[in-house]
Design a protein around this motif. Structure first.
Motif, PDB file in Angstrom:
ATOM      1  N   GLY A  93       0.836  -1.196   0.000  1.00 20.77           N
ATOM      2  CA  GLY A  93       0.000   0.000   0.000  1.00 20.77           C
ATOM      3  C   GLY A  93       0.870   1.244   0.000  1.00 20.77           C
ATOM      4  O   GLY A  93       2.082   1.180  -0.213  1.00 20.77           O
ATOM      5  N   SER A  94       0.245   2.371   0.269  1.00 19.90           N
ATOM      6  CA  SER A  94       0.948   3.655   0.202  1.00 19.90           C
ATOM      7  C   SER A  94       1.969   3.777   1.335  1.00 19.90           C
ATOM      8  O   SER A  94       1.925   3.029   2.326  1.00 19.90           O
ATOM      9  N   MET A  95       2.854   4.772   1.226  1.00 15.76           N
ATOM     10  CA  MET A  95       3.819   5.031   2.302  1.00 15.76           C
ATOM     11  C   MET A  95       3.072   5.299   3.602  1.00 15.76           C
ATOM     12  O   MET A  95       3.464   4.852   4.673  1.00 15.76           O
ATOM     13  N   SER A  96       1.960   6.015   3.492  1.00 17.35           N
ATOM     14  CA  SER A  96       1.184   6.354   4.691  1.00 17.35           C
ATOM     15  C   SER A  96       0.574   5.099   5.333  1.00 17.35           C
ATOM     16  O   SER A  96       0.611   4.929   6.561  1.00 17.35           O
ATOM     17  N   GLN A  97       0.062   4.166   4.518  1.00 21.43           N
ATOM     18  CA  GLN A  97      -0.469   2.909   5.069  1.00 21.43           C
ATOM     19  C   GLN A  97       0.641   2.098   5.735  1.00 21.43           C
ATOM     20  O   GLN A  97       0.428   1.469   6.769  1.00 21.43           O
ATOM     21  N   CYS A  98       1.824   2.117   5.113  1.00 20.91           N
ATOM     22  CA  CYS A  98       2.952   1.358   5.679  1.00 20.91           C
ATOM     23  C   CYS A  98       3.394   1.958   7.015  1.00 20.91           C
ATOM     24  O   CYS A  98       3.696   1.226   7.966  1.00 20.91           O
ATOM     25  N   VAL A  99       3.424   3.286   7.097  1.00 15.51           N
ATOM     26  CA  VAL A  99       3.805   3.915   8.372  1.00 15.51           C
ATOM     27  C   VAL A  99       2.751   3.589   9.434  1.00 15.51           C
ATOM     28  O   VAL A  99       3.089   3.251  10.580  1.00 15.51           O
ATOM     29  N   ASP A 100       1.472   3.632   9.077  1.00 15.49           N
ATOM     30  CA  ASP A 100       0.407   3.247  10.026  1.00 15.49           C
ATOM     31  C   ASP A 100       0.608   1.823  10.525  1.00 15.49           C
ATOM     32  O   ASP A 100       0.421   1.529  11.708  1.00 15.49           O
ATOM     33  N   ALA A 101       0.980   0.930   9.593  1.00 19.00           N
ATOM     34  CA  ALA A 101       1.195  -0.471   9.981  1.00 19.00           C
ATOM     35  C   ALA A 101       2.345  -0.575  10.972  1.00 19.00           C
ATOM     36  O   ALA A 101       2.300  -1.374  11.917  1.00 19.00           O
ATOM     37  N   ALA A 102       3.398   0.245  10.770  1.00 14.50           N
ATOM     38  CA  ALA A 102       4.529   0.226  11.705  1.00 14.50           C
ATOM     39  C   ALA A 102       4.106   0.760  13.078  1.00 14.50           C
ATOM     40  O   ALA A 102       4.565   0.287  14.115  1.00 14.50           O
ATOM     41  N   LEU A 103       3.211   1.730  13.098  1.00 11.01           N
ATOM     42  CA  LEU A 103       2.792   2.342  14.372  1.00 11.01           C
ATOM     43  C   LEU A 103       1.820   1.454  15.142  1.00 11.01           C
ATOM     44  O   LEU A 103       1.759   1.496  16.371  1.00 11.01           O
ATOM     45  N   THR A 104       1.047   0.632  14.425  1.00 13.03           N
ATOM     46  CA  THR A 104      -0.011  -0.156  15.082  1.00 13.03           C
ATOM     47  C   THR A 104       0.229  -1.659  15.049  1.00 13.03           C
ATOM     48  O   THR A 104      -0.382  -2.409  15.803  1.00 13.03           O
ATOM     49  N   GLY A 105       1.077  -2.118  14.119  1.00 15.37           N
ATOM     50  CA  GLY A 105       1.263  -3.562  13.929  1.00 15.37           C
ATOM     51  C   GLY A 105       0.131  -4.179  13.129  1.00 15.37           C
ATOM     52  O   GLY A 105       0.092  -5.409  12.967  1.00 15.37           O
ATOM     53  N   ARG A 106      -0.798  -3.379  12.637  1.00 16.27           N
ATOM     54  CA  ARG A 106      -1.956  -3.895  11.886  1.00 16.27           C
ATOM     55  C   ARG A 106      -2.019  -3.246  10.508  1.00 16.27           C
ATOM     56  O   ARG A 106      -1.645  -2.090  10.332  1.00 16.27           O
ATOM     57  N   TRP A 107      -2.519  -3.974   9.565  1.00 16.30           N
ATOM     58  CA  TRP A 107      -2.701  -3.443   8.223  1.00 16.30           C
ATOM     59  C   TRP A 107      -4.130  -2.921   8.076  1.00 16.30           C
ATOM     60  O   TRP A 107      -5.076  -3.626   8.399  1.00 16.30           O
ATOM     61  N   THR A 108      -4.283  -1.691   7.633  1.00 18.40           N
ATOM     62  CA  THR A 108      -5.645  -1.174   7.404  1.00 18.40           C
ATOM     63  C   THR A 108      -5.773  -0.661   5.976  1.00 18.40           C
ATOM     64  O   THR A 108      -4.858  -0.026   5.460  1.00 18.40           O
TER      65      THR A 108
END
Ligand code: F3S
Length: 401
Positions: A385-400
């Motif tokens: 996904g986008s860079m923003s989705q990847c950063v979110d995944a790093a912050l939460t451990g979940r993919w959205t």
């Protein structure tokens, strides 16, 4: 194939065994592809660096050239290695692997090749100009040089790039020729392109559809430099595409008519299939990898600003060159990234490093090429996904989504 007097004398061994062997490689390649002659080149990018891919056989191949005192005649830079050459220990790479990797980089350096260890040499001083002939390997760099810059290079392999660096020339065929650069596949893009990963997804579809063809894209929005990197890298991975044009945006599409007679026309009205193909992993993300192709300052700044004042829950590596990392440090962005717990990792990437030994199940990335090869070579599942989705995944451990 016509050789000049000097080229013939090299071929006949009058300048020693090393030069003769290099010339033999170039002539053999030229004969296969019906090249009429050799053409002088401005620079070389050499792939075949990671110990993971080279192994002992590759090491011996390089040792032969060094033992015979091979020295490049051309400005030459090096592709990523299998480890971060300075911080391998703290990042968890094995000592034996890392020592073998350093040894290989040293062999290249002994031949006069600059140990840049990056797949984006154009970001750090190996920047060709429009129309330059090159001898580059590394599929994403070849695509960028041909398409974004309008320089001219075939997709060299490690040995042919090294031979070109030693001789200063390459066989004149394929993408070196004006007629070899015309688009034979036109893509009318009707799908919505709204986030950075859409370019990688589009590249996967176009690469699969063209198979070594030359695409011309119509209907794309104004692109940033990192969008071109992602589009080209994805197509190189899914279809061995080495050159593409974007109507009104890439230099050759503005300079002359790039459409070949008898071209095929495709319509892309959805990117769903590509996202489906690239998203094989679970919703629980173990690791996030950005910087494929190696991150530019612009990409590092974007990610640093997303991470500012936050803490990552799962490891996030942004891979780049040492040079770009130094710039990021000088301007304070490395500090922002490291304060979040993420890491700016130099010299390597998740595909050419032995990531399979780290035991991850699902790796998230914004790179279509990264997904392609991590699935095939590294035995991990991916989230794309986008860079923003990847950063979110790093912050939460979940993919959205
Ligand atoms: Fe570069 Fe590694 Fe991606 S070499 S293009 S970062 S797979």
């Amino acid at each position: 194939m016509q050789l000049t007097k000097e080229e013939q004398s090299i071929y006949d061994g009058e300048q020693g065994e090393v030069m003769q062997k290099a010339m033999e490689i170039l002539v053999a390649l030229g004969m296969i592809y019906d090249a009429e002659k050799l053409v002088p080149i401005k620079s070389v990018q050499i792939a075949g660096v990671s110990y993971k891919n080279l192994g002992e056989a590759g090491k011996e191949f390089l040792e032969w050239w060094v033992d015979h005192n091979a020295k490049v005649r051309t400005y030459s830079t090096l592709n990523p290695a299998g480890t971060d050459l300075t911080s391998w220990k703290e990042l968890g790479f094995q000592e034996e692997f890392s020592k073998n990797q350093q040894y290989i980089v040293d062999l290249y350096e002994k031949m006069g090749i600059i140990p840049t260890c990056t797949c984006t040499p154009y970001e750090i001083g190996n920047l060709p100009k429009f129309g330059d002939h090159l001898g580059w390997s590394e599929s994403s760099a070849v695509s960028f040089a041909n398409s974004y810059i309008g320089a001219r290079t075939n997709r060299e392999g490690g040995p042919s790039a090294l031979a070109a660096a030693l001789i200063g020339k390459t066989p004149y065929y394929g993408y070196h020729l004006y007629d070899g650069r015309k688009a034979n596949n036109i893509f009318n893009v009707e799908a919505e392109i709204s986030k950075d990963s859409d370019f990688g997804a589009l590249g996967v579809l176009a690469g699969k559809a063209t198979k070594k063809g030359i695409p011309l894209f119509k209907g794309l929005p104004e692109m940033r430099t990192y969008n071109f990197k992602q589009l080209g890298a994805s197509m190189a991975a899914s279809g061995s595409v080495a050159l593409y044009h974007v109507d009104g945006q890439t230099p050759e599409s503005r300079a002359w008519d790039v459409v070949a007679d008898g071209h095929e026309v495709h319509v892309i009205d959805s990117l769903e299939e590509a996202y489906g193909y690239l998203n094989t992993g679970s919703d629980n993300v173990d690791f996030v990898s950005l910087g494929c192709p190696h991150a530019s300052m612009e990409e590092i700044i974007i990610v640093a600003n997303m991470l500012r004042g936050k803490k990552v829950k799962v490891p996030l590596w942004i891979t780049t060159s040492q040079s770009t990392a130094c710039q990021a440090e000088a301007y304070g962005y490395k500090g922002v990234i490291e304060s979040s717990g993420a890491k700016l990792v130099n010299d390597t990437c998740m595909v050419v490093s032995p990531i399979e030994e780290f035991g991850y199940d699902t790796v998230a990335t914004s790179s279509g090429k990264g997904c392609y090869y991590m699935q095939a070579w590294c035995k991990v599942r991916t989230r794309f996904g986008s860079m923003s989705q990847c950063v979110d995944a790093a912050l939460t451990g979940r993919w959205t989504e």
